[in-house]
Write a protein that holds these residues in place. Structure first.
Motif, mmCIF file in Angstrom:
data_model
loop_
_atom_site.group_PDB
_atom_site.id
_atom_site.type_symbol
_atom_site.label_atom_id
_atom_site.label_comp_id
_atom_site.label_asym_id
_atom_site.label_seq_id
_atom_site.Cartn_x
_atom_site.Cartn_y
_atom_site.Cartn_z
ATOM 1 N N VAL A 82 0.890 -1.118 -0.195
ATOM 2 C CA VAL A 82 -0.044 -0.102 0.098
ATOM 3 C C VAL A 82 0.701 1.209 -0.002
ATOM 4 O O VAL A 82 0.322 2.346 -0.563
ATOM 5 C CB VAL A 82 -0.832 -0.087 1.292
ATOM 6 C CG1 VAL A 82 -1.821 1.280 1.307
ATOM 7 C CG2 VAL A 82 -1.840 -1.123 1.168
ATOM 8 N N VAL A 83 1.910 1.169 0.984
ATOM 9 C CA VAL A 83 2.760 2.397 0.885
ATOM 10 C C VAL A 83 4.162 2.331 0.463
ATOM 11 O O VAL A 83 4.905 1.196 0.821
ATOM 12 C CB VAL A 83 3.026 2.823 2.422
ATOM 13 C CG1 VAL A 83 3.682 4.161 2.487
ATOM 14 C CG2 VAL A 83 1.592 3.019 3.107
ATOM 15 N N ARG A 84 4.575 3.128 -0.674
ATOM 16 C CA ARG A 84 5.690 2.663 -1.409
ATOM 17 C C ARG A 84 6.847 3.211 -0.558
ATOM 18 O O ARG A 84 7.887 2.786 -0.317
ATOM 19 C CB ARG A 84 5.856 3.568 -2.667
ATOM 20 C CG ARG A 84 6.960 3.376 -3.474
ATOM 21 C CD ARG A 84 6.715 3.833 -4.841
ATOM 22 N NE ARG A 84 6.125 3.332 -5.913
ATOM 23 C CZ ARG A 84 5.873 3.881 -7.022
ATOM 24 N NH1 ARG A 84 5.972 5.181 -7.337
ATOM 25 N NH2 ARG A 84 5.130 3.114 -7.811
ATOM 26 N N GLU A 85 6.561 4.492 0.162
ATOM 27 C CA GLU A 85 7.738 4.827 0.709
ATOM 28 C C GLU A 85 7.267 6.174 1.659
ATOM 29 O O GLU A 85 6.244 6.943 1.273
ATOM 30 C CB GLU A 85 8.784 5.506 -0.215
ATOM 31 C CG GLU A 85 9.996 6.393 0.279
ATOM 32 C CD GLU A 85 10.719 6.885 -0.642
ATOM 33 O OE1 GLU A 85 12.184 6.756 -0.607
ATOM 34 O OE2 GLU A 85 10.367 7.702 -1.516
ATOM 35 N N ALA A 86 7.737 6.367 2.765
ATOM 36 C CA ALA A 86 7.402 7.763 3.526
ATOM 37 C C ALA A 86 8.667 8.548 3.555
ATOM 38 O O ALA A 86 9.980 7.985 3.696
ATOM 39 C CB ALA A 86 7.166 7.442 4.893
ATOM 40 N N ARG A 87 8.677 9.977 3.045
ATOM 41 C CA ARG A 87 9.917 10.619 3.297
ATOM 42 C C ARG A 87 9.692 12.037 3.652
ATOM 43 O O ARG A 87 8.514 12.382 3.747
ATOM 44 C CB ARG A 87 10.555 10.729 1.732
ATOM 45 C CG ARG A 87 9.646 11.103 0.729
ATOM 46 C CD ARG A 87 10.139 11.179 -0.748
ATOM 47 N NE ARG A 87 8.887 11.702 -1.513
ATOM 48 C CZ ARG A 87 8.311 10.795 -2.331
ATOM 49 N NH1 ARG A 87 8.584 9.449 -2.334
ATOM 50 N NH2 ARG A 87 7.343 11.052 -2.985
ATOM 51 N N GLY A 88 10.532 12.710 4.175
ATOM 52 C CA GLY A 88 10.024 14.192 4.628
ATOM 53 C C GLY A 88 11.489 14.841 5.116
ATOM 54 O O GLY A 88 12.732 14.232 5.311
ATOM 55 N N LEU A 89 11.199 16.077 5.489
ATOM 56 C CA LEU A 89 12.231 16.919 6.122
ATOM 57 C C LEU A 89 11.471 17.925 7.053
ATOM 58 O O LEU A 89 10.691 18.633 6.973
ATOM 59 C CB LEU A 89 13.102 17.700 5.026
ATOM 60 C CG LEU A 89 14.251 18.336 5.519
ATOM 61 C CD1 LEU A 89 15.359 17.344 5.710
ATOM 62 C CD2 LEU A 89 14.749 19.442 4.202
ATOM 63 N N GLY A 90 11.954 17.584 8.454
ATOM 64 C CA GLY A 90 11.285 18.259 9.603
ATOM 65 C C GLY A 90 9.650 17.735 9.582
ATOM 66 O O GLY A 90 9.197 16.717 9.315
ATOM 67 N N LEU A 91 8.983 18.908 9.789
ATOM 68 C CA LEU A 91 7.431 18.369 9.716
ATOM 69 C C LEU A 91 6.801 18.653 8.409
ATOM 70 O O LEU A 91 5.625 19.099 8.341
ATOM 71 C CB LEU A 91 6.668 19.307 10.942
ATOM 72 C CG LEU A 91 7.081 18.714 12.208
ATOM 73 C CD1 LEU A 91 6.690 19.604 13.487
ATOM 74 C CD2 LEU A 91 6.440 17.258 12.360
ATOM 75 N N LEU A 92 7.359 18.262 7.378
ATOM 76 C CA LEU A 92 6.549 18.200 5.927
ATOM 77 C C LEU A 92 7.261 16.609 5.632
ATOM 78 O O LEU A 92 8.080 16.424 5.120
ATOM 79 C CB LEU A 92 7.513 19.228 4.931
ATOM 80 C CG LEU A 92 6.948 19.071 3.534
ATOM 81 C CD1 LEU A 92 5.633 19.317 3.364
ATOM 82 C CD2 LEU A 92 7.552 20.121 2.643
ATOM 83 N N ALA A 110 -7.428 0.069 4.184
ATOM 84 C CA ALA A 110 -7.198 0.241 2.817
ATOM 85 C C ALA A 110 -6.914 -0.989 2.151
ATOM 86 O O ALA A 110 -7.486 -1.541 1.341
ATOM 87 C CB ALA A 110 -6.353 1.284 2.351
ATOM 88 N N TYR A 111 -6.001 -1.628 2.882
ATOM 89 C CA TYR A 111 -5.346 -3.114 2.572
ATOM 90 C C TYR A 111 -6.564 -3.867 2.568
ATOM 91 O O TYR A 111 -6.772 -4.960 1.592
ATOM 92 C CB TYR A 111 -4.132 -3.166 3.478
ATOM 93 C CG TYR A 111 -3.455 -4.534 2.996
ATOM 94 C CD1 TYR A 111 -2.888 -4.712 1.715
ATOM 95 C CD2 TYR A 111 -3.566 -5.622 3.790
ATOM 96 C CE1 TYR A 111 -2.519 -5.827 1.309
ATOM 97 C CE2 TYR A 111 -3.084 -6.850 3.568
ATOM 98 C CZ TYR A 111 -2.660 -7.106 2.276
ATOM 99 O OH TYR A 111 -1.868 -8.317 1.783
ATOM 100 N N GLU A 112 -7.185 -4.204 3.686
ATOM 101 C CA GLU A 112 -8.264 -4.933 3.916
ATOM 102 C C GLU A 112 -9.449 -4.922 2.868
ATOM 103 O O GLU A 112 -9.923 -5.906 2.224
ATOM 104 C CB GLU A 112 -8.915 -4.878 5.178
ATOM 105 C CG GLU A 112 -8.221 -5.994 6.538
ATOM 106 C CD GLU A 112 -8.758 -5.131 7.616
ATOM 107 O OE1 GLU A 112 -9.919 -5.055 8.100
ATOM 108 O OE2 GLU A 112 -7.819 -5.467 8.640
ATOM 109 N N LYS A 113 -9.739 -3.667 2.584
ATOM 110 C CA LYS A 113 -10.861 -3.426 1.686
ATOM 111 C C LYS A 113 -10.541 -3.546 0.187
ATOM 112 O O LYS A 113 -11.167 -4.051 -0.669
ATOM 113 C CB LYS A 113 -11.524 -2.087 1.795
ATOM 114 C CG LYS A 113 -12.678 -1.490 1.231
ATOM 115 C CD LYS A 113 -13.841 -1.867 2.146
ATOM 116 C CE LYS A 113 -15.055 -1.538 1.484
ATOM 117 N NZ LYS A 113 -16.068 -2.006 2.369
ATOM 118 N N LEU A 114 -9.336 -2.971 -0.164
ATOM 119 C CA LEU A 114 -8.848 -3.076 -1.712
ATOM 120 C C LEU A 114 -7.970 -4.094 -2.110
ATOM 121 O O LEU A 114 -7.778 -4.034 -3.184
ATOM 122 C CB LEU A 114 -8.464 -1.530 -1.920
ATOM 123 C CG LEU A 114 -9.239 -0.385 -1.380
ATOM 124 C CD1 LEU A 114 -8.662 0.973 -1.672
ATOM 125 C CD2 LEU A 114 -10.735 -0.430 -2.474
#
Ligand SMILES: Cc1ncc(COP(=O)(O)O)c(C=O)c1O
Length: 433
Positions: A348-358, A420-424
């Motif tokens: 479901v999630v390919r990647e989480a990325r960020g800098l600070g609170l973005l 989302a994973y369960e449903k889709l």
């Protein structure tokens, strides 16, 4: 619920208020938007404070959409509200024919906080206006027309800013846009080198926010600085969304230790209380562009006393409450939690990325987002797409957010992803925008 306050804005019930707002949107505001918001179960915002928004029925939501970066200090920070209120009692908008004390002070304070020798600022009312000003300044300062920008950039929706923004559906109805604008891949200094020799400026976000929270490689902005120096083009850093602490630096340019020629700001600049925008430029550059023509770029409402009073208070709060360091620390917590969810649900999630609170949570398929965001809303947390990349959910809470609030938001995200994973099930990987 707070009894005294009229959170129903004079309506007889929560349902009546929701029906009235929907009808008004449908008839007088934006019919297609009214439909989309209704389908996605959007409630009515009636009150906000700190990291929380309340809806018409008194339900509280943690605001992790954060006004797309506006609410760096949360909603209605008491010091900013007090400063705006005090100014309202004196003088709200500038008469323009006399000197404006608060504009002078806000401009001086911004120059003190801005990197390097950025000095002279022009104050307006939004991010897109700040970009318009920067484009005009670059053309006037260099005598060249071409503006180089990046694929997937977002700089606003007025015609100039739109011409350097990178999403076809936002542009297609409005062609021809500004002539001489060219988009190159983000983070690619070689591509920039090929386009810059006849350009007035390169406009770039230090982190592409609406493009899907894209963080360039370390050293990219240094290479940009060197190339702009070599070719005599201006380096415009669009910090409308990334500036003033959002990314765990006072300005996201500081990550690479560079000083642009022009920086644009808006969103958090006046602490989420009054609309504002600004560009700040090196004195020599500003004077080369506008030094002989004091009225060549102006705005009736720009630099109003009330916006500048709010901005002065907001800049003080940012510094005195240590919110830049706080954004970095809490950002690590938020990103770490989002990455753990990505590891648990890789389909479901390919990647989480960020800098600070973005922080951006990139899904493998856009379809999951249409399920996860409403699910989070039901769990009492707001989140939003990024405008130019619908596969990415942005998490952008106020910098005053607590560790416990981040845990609650992560738990809502985790529930949304699991549901989302369960449903889709596993959807095919999607490259759609
Ligand atoms: C980097 C950036 N520049 C410019 C803008 C445009 O700002 P506004 O919506 O205030 O015109 C935005 C808005 O999201 C932005 O993120």
């Amino acid at each position: 619920m707070i009894e005294e306050r009229d959170d129903l804005y004079g309506a007889e019930s929560a349902q009546a208020l929701a029906a009235e707002v929907y009808e008004n949107y449908k008839q007088f505001v934006n019919p297609p938007l009214a439909r989309v918001m209704k389908i996605s179960g959007s409630p009515v915002e009636v009150r906000a404070e700190g990291c929380t928004i309340w809806d018409q029925s008194g339900k509280a939501y943690l605001d992790f959409a954060g006004g797309y970066g506006v609410f760096t200090l949360g909603h209605r920070h008491p010091r900013v509200v007090a400063a705006a209120r005090e100014q309202l009692e004196r003088m709200a908008l500038s008469g323009k024919t006399m000197f404006n004390v608060v504009l002078g002070r806000a401009a001086r304070r911004l120059a003190e906080l801005a990197p390097g020798d950025l000095q002279i600022s022009f104050w307006c009312n939004s991010g897109t206006e700040a970009i318009e000003g920067a484009i005009k300044l670059a053309r006037a300062a260099t005598g060249r027309a071409k503006i180089v920008s990046t694929v997937d950039a977002y700089h606003g929706k007025t015609l100039g800013a739109l011409s350097v923004s990178g999403r076809e559906p936002f542009q297609s109805k409005f062609r021809p846009l500004l002539a001489d604008s060219v988009a190159i891949p983000y983070g690619d200094a070689h591509a920039l080198e090929r386009e810059l020799s006849d350009a007035a400026a390169f406009v770039v976000e230090p982190v592409q926010a609406e493009g899907g929270v894209n963080i360039p490689p370390h050293g990219y902005l240094q290479a940009v600085r060197e190339l702009c120096d070599r070719f005599g083009a201006l380096f415009i850093a669009d910090e409308v969304q990334t500036g003033l602490g959002r990314c765990g630096y006072r300005f996201a340019c500081d990550r690479d230790g560079v000083v642009p020629d022009v920086m644009t700001l808006a969103k958090g600049l006046s602490g989420g209380v009054i609309p504002v925008g600004a560009l700040i430029a090196r004195a020599a550059v500003w004077l080369r562009a506008f030094g002989d023509a004091p009225l060549v770029h102006t705005s009736t409402f720009g630099g109003s006393e009330i916006a500048c009073a709010a901005a002065l208070a907001a800049m003080d709060v940012l510094e005195e409450e240590g919110l830049v360091a706080r954004a970095r620390e809490r950002g690590e917590q938020l990103l770490g939690g989002a990455q753990a969810i990505a590891t648990e649900y890789p389909t479901v999630v390919r990647e989480a990325r960020g800098l600070g609170l973005l922080v951006g949570v990139e899904l493998t398929h856009e379809g999951y987002g249409g399920f996860i965001i409403p699910e989070m809303l039901r769990a009492g947390v707001t989140a939003a797409w990024t405008l130019n990349q619908q596969r990415v959910i942005r998490l952008e809470p106020p910098l005053i957010v607590s560790g416990a609030e981040i845990d609650r938001a992560l738990s809502a995200l985790g529930q949304g992803v699991a549901a989302a994973y369960e449903k889709l099930g596993t959807l095919p990987t999607d490259s759609a925008r």
